[in-house]
Scaffold this active site. Structure first.
Site, PDB file in Angstrom:
ATOM      1  N   GLY A 204     -11.224 -17.216  14.922  1.00  0.00           N
ATOM      2  CA  GLY A 204     -11.013 -15.763  14.869  1.00  0.00           C
ATOM      3  C   GLY A 204     -11.400 -15.102  13.563  1.00  0.00           C
ATOM      4  O   GLY A 204     -11.143 -13.917  13.384  1.00  0.00           O
ATOM      5  N   ASP A 205     -11.989 -15.841  12.609  1.00  0.00           N
ATOM      6  CA  ASP A 205     -12.470 -15.213  11.371  1.00  0.00           C
ATOM      7  C   ASP A 205     -13.935 -14.823  11.553  1.00  0.00           C
ATOM      8  O   ASP A 205     -14.813 -15.693  11.544  1.00  0.00           O
ATOM      9  CB  ASP A 205     -12.407 -16.203  10.194  1.00  0.00           C
ATOM     10  CG  ASP A 205     -11.106 -16.132   9.429  1.00  0.00           C
ATOM     11  OD1 ASP A 205     -10.375 -15.132   9.587  1.00  0.00           O
ATOM     12  OD2 ASP A 205     -10.825 -17.074   8.657  1.00  0.00           O
TER      13      ASP A 205
ATOM     14  N   ILE B 272       0.839  -1.208   0.000  1.00  0.00           N
ATOM     15  CA  ILE B 272       0.000   0.000   0.000  1.00  0.00           C
ATOM     16  C   ILE B 272       0.871   1.255   0.000  1.00  0.00           C
ATOM     17  O   ILE B 272       0.582   2.227  -0.716  1.00  0.00           O
ATOM     18  CB  ILE B 272      -0.967  -0.008   1.209  1.00  0.00           C
ATOM     19  CG1 ILE B 272      -1.774  -1.328   1.227  1.00  0.00           C
ATOM     20  CG2 ILE B 272      -1.922   1.181   1.147  1.00  0.00           C
ATOM     21  CD1 ILE B 272      -2.582  -1.569   2.497  1.00  0.00           C
TER      22      ILE B 272
ATOM     23  N   ARG C  82     -11.245 -21.119  10.313  1.00  0.00           N
ATOM     24  CA  ARG C  82     -10.098 -20.739  11.142  1.00  0.00           C
ATOM     25  C   ARG C  82     -10.636 -20.021  12.362  1.00  0.00           C
ATOM     26  O   ARG C  82     -11.568 -19.225  12.247  1.00  0.00           O
ATOM     27  CB  ARG C  82      -9.190 -19.746  10.401  1.00  0.00           C
ATOM     28  CG  ARG C  82      -8.368 -20.364   9.317  1.00  0.00           C
ATOM     29  CD  ARG C  82      -7.469 -19.333   8.688  1.00  0.00           C
ATOM     30  NE  ARG C  82      -8.207 -18.184   8.137  1.00  0.00           N
ATOM     31  CZ  ARG C  82      -7.732 -17.354   7.242  1.00  0.00           C
ATOM     32  NH1 ARG C  82      -6.499 -17.508   6.791  1.00  0.00           N
ATOM     33  NH2 ARG C  82      -8.450 -16.350   6.777  1.00  0.00           N
TER      34      ARG C  82
ATOM     35  N   ASN D  97      12.849  -0.927   5.832  1.00  0.00           N
ATOM     36  CA  ASN D  97      13.990  -1.822   6.064  1.00  0.00           C
ATOM     37  C   ASN D  97      13.957  -3.044   5.148  1.00  0.00           C
ATOM     38  O   ASN D  97      14.787  -3.936   5.270  1.00  0.00           O
ATOM     39  CB  ASN D  97      14.048  -2.267   7.538  1.00  0.00           C
ATOM     40  CG  ASN D  97      12.874  -3.141   7.926  1.00  0.00           C
ATOM     41  OD1 ASN D  97      11.963  -3.370   7.119  1.00  0.00           O
ATOM     42  ND2 ASN D  97      12.879  -3.649   9.152  1.00  0.00           N
TER      43      ASN D  97
ATOM     44  N   TYR E 214      -2.436  -8.251  16.528  1.00  0.00           N
ATOM     45  CA  TYR E 214      -2.300  -7.322  15.395  1.00  0.00           C
ATOM     46  C   TYR E 214      -3.265  -6.139  15.574  1.00  0.00           C
ATOM     47  O   TYR E 214      -2.860  -4.969  15.566  1.00  0.00           O
ATOM     48  CB  TYR E 214      -2.560  -8.057  14.073  1.00  0.00           C
ATOM     49  CG  TYR E 214      -2.729  -7.119  12.896  1.00  0.00           C
ATOM     50  CD1 TYR E 214      -1.710  -6.251  12.533  1.00  0.00           C
ATOM     51  CD2 TYR E 214      -3.911  -7.106  12.151  1.00  0.00           C
ATOM     52  CE1 TYR E 214      -1.867  -5.374  11.458  1.00  0.00           C
ATOM     53  CE2 TYR E 214      -4.077  -6.251  11.077  1.00  0.00           C
ATOM     54  CZ  TYR E 214      -3.050  -5.382  10.735  1.00  0.00           C
ATOM     55  OH  TYR E 214      -3.207  -4.518   9.674  1.00  0.00           O
TER      56      TYR E 214
ATOM     57  N   ASN F 226     -10.266  -4.720   3.377  1.00  0.00           N
ATOM     58  CA  ASN F 226      -9.313  -5.603   2.686  1.00  0.00           C
ATOM     59  C   ASN F 226      -8.706  -4.914   1.466  1.00  0.00           C
ATOM     60  O   ASN F 226      -9.386  -4.771   0.445  1.00  0.00           O
ATOM     61  CB  ASN F 226     -10.011  -6.894   2.258  1.00  0.00           C
ATOM     62  CG  ASN F 226     -10.360  -7.760   3.447  1.00  0.00           C
ATOM     63  OD1 ASN F 226     -11.056  -7.324   4.352  1.00  0.00           O
ATOM     64  ND2 ASN F 226      -9.866  -8.976   3.457  1.00  0.00           N
TER      65      ASN F 226
ATOM     66  N   HIS G 153      -3.320 -13.030   1.236  1.00  0.00           N
ATOM     67  CA  HIS G 153      -4.563 -12.402   0.782  1.00  0.00           C
ATOM     68  C   HIS G 153      -5.234 -13.199  -0.333  1.00  0.00           C
ATOM     69  O   HIS G 153      -4.572 -13.803  -1.169  1.00  0.00           O
ATOM     70  CB  HIS G 153      -4.287 -10.949   0.369  1.00  0.00           C
ATOM     71  CG  HIS G 153      -3.855 -10.112   1.545  1.00  0.00           C
ATOM     72  ND1 HIS G 153      -2.767  -9.275   1.527  1.00  0.00           N
ATOM     73  CD2 HIS G 153      -4.370 -10.031   2.800  1.00  0.00           C
ATOM     74  CE1 HIS G 153      -2.641  -8.702   2.726  1.00  0.00           C
ATOM     75  NE2 HIS G 153      -3.601  -9.146   3.510  1.00  0.00           N
TER      76      HIS G 153
ATOM     77  N   ALA H 155       4.776  -1.917   9.265  1.00  0.00           N
ATOM     78  CA  ALA H 155       4.205  -2.749  10.332  1.00  0.00           C
ATOM     79  C   ALA H 155       4.193  -4.199   9.861  1.00  0.00           C
ATOM     80  O   ALA H 155       4.388  -4.468   8.666  1.00  0.00           O
ATOM     81  CB  ALA H 155       2.767  -2.313  10.638  1.00  0.00           C
TER      82      ALA H 155
HETATM   83  N1  LIG Z   1      -2.992  -5.179   3.226  1.00  0.00           N
HETATM   84  C1  LIG Z   1      -4.148  -4.994   3.867  1.00  0.00           C
HETATM   85  O1  LIG Z   1      -5.202  -5.531   3.478  1.00  0.00           O
HETATM   86  C2  LIG Z   1      -4.207  -4.086   5.068  1.00  0.00           C
HETATM   87  C3  LIG Z   1      -5.441  -3.915   5.718  1.00  0.00           C
HETATM   88  C4  LIG Z   1      -5.510  -3.066   6.819  1.00  0.00           C
HETATM   89  C5  LIG Z   1      -4.359  -2.383   7.256  1.00  0.00           C
HETATM   90  N2  LIG Z   1      -3.178  -2.591   6.626  1.00  0.00           N
HETATM   91  C6  LIG Z   1      -1.986  -1.865   7.122  1.00  0.00           C
HETATM   92  O2  LIG Z   1      -1.395  -1.185   6.029  1.00  0.00           O
HETATM   93  C7  LIG Z   1       0.021  -1.115   6.187  1.00  0.00           C
HETATM   94  C8  LIG Z   1       0.699  -1.594   4.930  1.00  0.00           C
HETATM   95  O3  LIG Z   1       0.261  -2.908   4.603  1.00  0.00           O
HETATM   96  P1  LIG Z   1       0.814  -3.650   3.300  1.00  0.00           P
HETATM   97  O4  LIG Z   1      -0.203  -4.636   2.868  1.00  0.00           O
HETATM   98  O5  LIG Z   1       1.312  -2.637   2.339  1.00  0.00           O
HETATM   99  O6  LIG Z   1       2.034  -4.442   3.945  1.00  0.00           O
HETATM  100  P2  LIG Z   1       3.506  -4.685   3.372  1.00  0.00           P
HETATM  101  O7  LIG Z   1       4.122  -5.751   4.200  1.00  0.00           O
HETATM  102  O8  LIG Z   1       3.462  -4.861   1.897  1.00  0.00           O
HETATM  103  O9  LIG Z   1       4.210  -3.283   3.688  1.00  0.00           O
HETATM  104  C9  LIG Z   1       4.767  -2.963   4.950  1.00  0.00           C
HETATM  105  C10 LIG Z   1       6.147  -2.376   4.695  1.00  0.00           C
HETATM  106  O10 LIG Z   1       6.718  -1.994   5.950  1.00  0.00           O
HETATM  107  C11 LIG Z   1       8.064  -2.380   5.969  1.00  0.00           C
HETATM  108  N3  LIG Z   1       8.461  -2.553   7.371  1.00  0.00           N
HETATM  109  C12 LIG Z   1       7.959  -3.466   8.268  1.00  0.00           C
HETATM  110  N4  LIG Z   1       8.609  -3.330   9.438  1.00  0.00           N
HETATM  111  C13 LIG Z   1       9.504  -2.317   9.286  1.00  0.00           C
HETATM  112  C14 LIG Z   1      10.460  -1.723  10.152  1.00  0.00           C
HETATM  113  N5  LIG Z   1      10.668  -2.173  11.397  1.00  0.00           N
HETATM  114  N6  LIG Z   1      11.205  -0.700   9.681  1.00  0.00           N
HETATM  115  C15 LIG Z   1      11.038  -0.242   8.418  1.00  0.00           C
HETATM  116  N7  LIG Z   1      10.170  -0.789   7.543  1.00  0.00           N
HETATM  117  C16 LIG Z   1       9.405  -1.824   7.984  1.00  0.00           C
HETATM  118  C17 LIG Z   1       8.128  -3.667   5.152  1.00  0.00           C
HETATM  119  O11 LIG Z   1       9.421  -3.928   4.622  1.00  0.00           O
HETATM  120  C18 LIG Z   1       7.105  -3.366   4.046  1.00  0.00           C
HETATM  121  O12 LIG Z   1       7.718  -2.756   2.931  1.00  0.00           O
HETATM  122  C19 LIG Z   1       0.336  -1.939   7.442  1.00  0.00           C
HETATM  123  O13 LIG Z   1       0.533  -1.036   8.514  1.00  0.00           O
HETATM  124  C20 LIG Z   1      -0.908  -2.776   7.657  1.00  0.00           C
HETATM  125  O14 LIG Z   1      -1.100  -3.066   9.011  1.00  0.00           O
HETATM  126  C21 LIG Z   1      -3.076  -3.419   5.541  1.00  0.00           C
END
Ligand SMILES: NC(=O)c1ccc[n+]([C@@H]2O[C@H](COP(=O)([O-])OP(=O)(O)OC[C@H]3O[C@@H](n4cnc5c(N)ncnc54)[C@H](O)[C@@H]3O)[C@@H](O)[C@H]2O)c1
Length: 325
Positions: A280-281, A10, A278, A30, A138, A167, A186, A72
Site C-alpha cells: 500500500g505504499d 498540526i 510495505r 480529548n 483512513y 507529508n 513519520h 482524527a
Molecule cells: N501529519 C500528517 O502528515 C498529515 C497529513 C495529512 C492529513 N493529516 C490530518 O491532519 C490532522 C491532524 O494531524 P496531526 O498530525 O496533527 O495529528 P495529531 O494526532 O497530532 O493530532 C490530532 C489531534 O486530534 C485529537 N483527537 C483525536 N480524536 C479525537 C476525538 N475523538 N475528540 C477530540 N480530539 C481528538 C488528538 O488528541 C490530537 O491532539 C488529522 O486530521 C490528519 O488526518 C495529517
C-alpha cells in the site's frame, strides 16, 4: 474559532497562526494523541468529538462562528488493521461537528484532508482533479467527509474548505511547538531519533521505480500548513467559496534524500536498515499546489528540505522526549 484536535501536531501550529492573525481560539481536544502542553494559544476545553452534546454546548458557550477540524486518527497501517476506529472517530466525528454547526448556524469549516484520498496515483504531480480512490480506510474516512460537504452546504449553508495535506513535517520556527506522536510514524522525527541513538530507521524498500529506488514524497512545513488554514478562513469570509486544495511544495524527495538532509543538518549518521516494501505504499506521491497558490495567494515559506529538517532538529534537541521533557 473552534480548533478540534488543537492539542495535536498540526492543530497546535494552526492555533498559533490563528491567534497571531487576530482570531479568538478555543481548542477542543480529548488528548487521545495530543498534549496539554501543545495548547499555547487559545483557551483549552478537554472534550471528545464523539460527545455531540459537549461539542455543541462548547460551540454555543464560546460563541463560535468558524470551525477548524483536525481531530482524527491518521495511521494508515492501523486503519487497514482496525477500520472500525477510523469510521468511528473520523466519520462519526465529522458528522457530529457538521450536526452541531448546522444546529447553531455556523457557516465556516476548514477540514484536514489528505493525499491519501487519492489512492494510487495515475499521474504526478497530483492535482485536485485526480481521481479519488483511497486504498485504505483512513483515506476513505476523509473522503466520506469531503463528499458530505456539498450536501451540508446546500441544506444548511455550511461553507467548507478541505485542505489535502501531503507529508506534514518540521516544527514551529520559533521553537514553541513540535511533533510528538506516539508511536512516531513519520520519517523525519524517526530519522532524528535514529541519529541520536534511538532505534535505527527502517527504509521500506529500495526497489521502487524512482531514481534511488526509495519512495518519493512531498514534505510540507507545518507552519506553511498553518498559514494555509488562516488563508482558507479568510477566503470563505470574503467569497463564501467552498472547495478542496492540495498543500505540498511540489518537490518530490526520496527517503534517502531525507536521510542525507538529516545527516547534513545534525552532523550525525542516521543508521538504517532495509526491510521489504510495505503493502500500500505508492512509489511516488507529490502535489501540484497551483490551485492554492492561485486562489489563496499561498506559497510555502519553508520549501527547502534542509530548513524543514532544521526546525524539527531544533525542536528535537530542546524536547528529546517531546512535550514530556
Ligand atoms: N501529519 C500528517 O502528515 C498529515 C497529513 C495529512 C492529513 N493529516 C490530518 O491532519 C490532522 C491532524 O494531524 P496531526 O498530525 O496533527 O495529528 P495529531 O494526532 O497530532 O493530532 C490530532 C489531534 O486530534 C485529537 N483527537 C483525536 N480524536 C479525537 C476525538 N475523538 N475528540 C477530540 N480530539 C481528538 C488528538 O488528541 C490530537 O491532539 C488529522 O486530521 C490528519 O488526518 C495529517
Amino acid at each position: 474559532m473552534l480548533v478540534t484536535g488543537g492539542a495535536g501536531y498540526i492543530g497546535s501550529h494552526a492555533a498559533k497562526a490563528l491567534s497571531r492573525a487576530g482570531h479568538r481560539v478555543v481548542v477542543y481536544d480529548n488528548l487521545v494523541a495530543g498534549h496539554r502542553g501543545a495548547v499555547k494559544y487559545g483557551e483549552f476545553v478537554q472534550g471528545d468529538i464523539l460527545d455531540p452534546s459537549m461539542l455543541r454546548s462548547t460551540m454555543q458557550k464560546h460563541g463560535v462562528d468558524a470551525v477548524m477540524h483536525f481531530a482524527a486518527f491518521l495511521d494508515v497501517g492501523e486503519s487497514v488493521r482496525e477500520p472500525v476506529k477510523y469510521y468511528r472517530n473520523n466519520v462519526i466525528g465529522i458528522v457530529n461537528v457538521l450536526d452541531a454547526m448546522a444546529a447553531l448556524k455556523i457557516g465556516t469549516l476548514v477540514f484536514s484532508s489528505t493525499c491519501a484520498t487519492y489512492g494510487e496515483p495515475t499521474e504526478t504531480p497530483i492535482t485536485e482533479s485526480h481521481p479519488q480512490r483511497p486504498i485504505n480506510s483512513y483515506g476513505e474516512s476523509k473522503l466520506v467527509a469531503e463528499r458530505a460537504f456539498p450536501h451540508y452546504e446546500r441544506a444548511y449553508g455550511i461553507h467548507a474548505i478541505a485542505l489535502r495535506y501531503f507529508n506534514a513535517a518540521g516544527a514551529d520556527p520559533e521553537g514553541e511547538l513540535g511533533e510528538d506522536h506516539s508511536p512516531e510514524i513519520h520519517v523525519i522525527p524517526r530519522a532524528l531519533d535514529a541519529a541520536t541513538g534511538g532505534e535505527g530507521l527502517k527504509v521500506f524498500g529500495d526497489d521502487y521505480p524512482t531514481p534511488d529506488g526509495t519512495c518519493l514524497r512531498d514534505y510540507i512545513h507545518v507552519t506553511d500548513l498553518a498559514d494555509a488554514h488562516v488563508r482558507a478562513v479568510d477566503l470563505i469570509a470574503r467569497t463564501g467559496k467552498s472547495g478542496a486544495y492540495n498543500l505540498g511544495t511540489g518537490t518530490p524527495q526520496s527517503v534517502k534524500d531525507v536521510i542525507a538532509a538529516v545527516e547534513r543538518v545534525t552532523g550525525r549518521k542516521v543508521p538504517w536498515t532495509l526491510p521489504p516494501r510495505r503493502p500500500g505504499d505508492p512509489a511516488v506521491l507529490y502535489a501540484s499546489a497551483d490551485k492554492a497558490r492561485a486562489e489563496h495567494g499561498w506559497s510555502p515559506a519553508y520549501p527547502s528540505l534542509d530548513d524543514i529538517v532544521r526546525t524539527a532538529w531544533t525542536w528535537h534537541q530542546a524536547h528529546p522526549h517531546g512535550y514530556h521533557g
